[in-house]
Design an enzyme around this catalytic site. Structure first.
Site, PDB file in Angstrom:
ATOM      1  N   TYR A  37       0.804  -1.220   0.000  1.00  0.00           N
ATOM      2  CA  TYR A  37       0.000   0.000   0.000  1.00  0.00           C
ATOM      3  C   TYR A  37       0.840   1.275   0.000  1.00  0.00           C
ATOM      4  CZ  TYR A  37      -3.803  -3.130   1.424  1.00  0.00           C
ATOM      5  OH  TYR A  37      -4.727  -4.134   1.491  1.00  0.00           O
ATOM      6  N   HIS A  42      -4.406   6.095  -1.603  1.00  0.00           N
ATOM      7  CA  HIS A  42      -5.082   6.051  -0.294  1.00  0.00           C
ATOM      8  C   HIS A  42      -4.100   6.302   0.855  1.00  0.00           C
ATOM      9  CE1 HIS A  42      -9.077   5.579   1.044  1.00  0.00           C
ATOM     10  NE2 HIS A  42      -9.039   4.343   1.485  1.00  0.00           N
ATOM     11  N   TYR A  86      -5.359  -0.208  10.004  1.00  0.00           N
ATOM     12  CA  TYR A  86      -5.954  -0.137   8.678  1.00  0.00           C
ATOM     13  C   TYR A  86      -6.962   1.013   8.632  1.00  0.00           C
ATOM     14  CZ  TYR A  86      -3.569  -4.383   7.284  1.00  0.00           C
ATOM     15  OH  TYR A  86      -2.600  -5.301   6.982  1.00  0.00           O
ATOM     16  N   ASN A  88     -10.085   1.637   7.880  1.00  0.00           N
ATOM     17  CA  ASN A  88     -11.440   1.696   8.424  1.00  0.00           C
ATOM     18  C   ASN A  88     -11.507   1.642   9.948  1.00  0.00           C
ATOM     19  OD1 ASN A  88     -10.765  -0.959   8.783  1.00  0.00           O
ATOM     20  ND2 ASN A  88     -12.535  -1.830   7.712  1.00  0.00           N
TER      21      ASN A  88
END
Length: 209
Positions: A37, A42, A86, A88
């Site tokens: 990532y 993001h 993470y 969320n």
């Protein structure tokens, strides 16, 4: 044996003591942990904080719910957090460190990507909707309010119907990579302005710059 317990204690208390909570600030960069990532849209929150660390010569240490690093500017302690929960569950990490370090909500700045803004566009706000962003949704859940400072970094919306997730979890384009150094430098200026000049002046100076 004494050295072991001392190291353990120090790891959980790595932030410099600061008696005046108004001189402590928490900068939260949103993203997802893992090398896969690292260079995705993001993860711009992590990327900004990595640049802050480079410019201010500090390193991050993995502690409870995230990676933490800190530096000082004119007597103010700036604590930088990259949650390891993470995206969320970003609110859980932020609230934990906010409470642990006794940082007032007004001294928190959240850095997040925003598909509703063209690449590199800067938008600093003191309130607003989450825009469907899962990280911001969780922060609202833990704070029980939409009244918190956020720095929205535009990543654009060059994706087809139903491909939003693929886009924000995708890599930067070559054009975006070329423009990134200047945008990261501007981001470090925004953080220092927030700490030293306040949110109102920072919005006036940097919004849409």
């Amino acid at each position: 044996m004494f050295g072991f317990f001392k190291a353990l204690f120090t790891k959980q208390n790595i932030i410099l003591e600061e008696k005046d909570p108004m001189k402590k600030f928490l900068i939260v960069g949103l993203g997802n942990i893992g090398d896969e990532y690292a260079e995705t849209r993001h993860n711009i929150g992590f990327k900004v904080l990595d640049e802050v660390a480079r410019e201010n010569d500090f390193t991050f240490e993995t502690v409870k719910l995230g990676d933490i690093g800190s530096y000082k500017v004119k007597g103010r302690t700036i604590i930088c957090l990259k949650p390891s929960t993470y995206m969320n569950r970003s609110g859980k990490a932020m609230k934990y460190w906010m409470d642990k370090e006794k940082i007032p909500q007004s001294n928190i700045l959240v850095i997040t990507d925003d598909i509703n803004l063209p690449f590199g566009t800067i938008r600093i706000k003191t309130k607003g909707s989450n825009g469907g962003h899962n990280g911001l949704k969780d922060i609202e859940l833990f704070l029980q309010t939409i009244l918190y400072n956020r720095y929205r970094f535009g990543v654009g919306a060059d994706f087809g119907k139903g491909r939003q997730v693929e886009y924000v979890l995708g890599q930067w384009s070559e054009e975006e990579k070329a423009l990134m150094p200047e945008r990261l430098k501007k981001s470090t200026e925004i953080i220092n302005s927030f700490v030293l000049a306040g949110i109102a002046r920072t919005m006036n100076q940097f919004n849409n710059s």
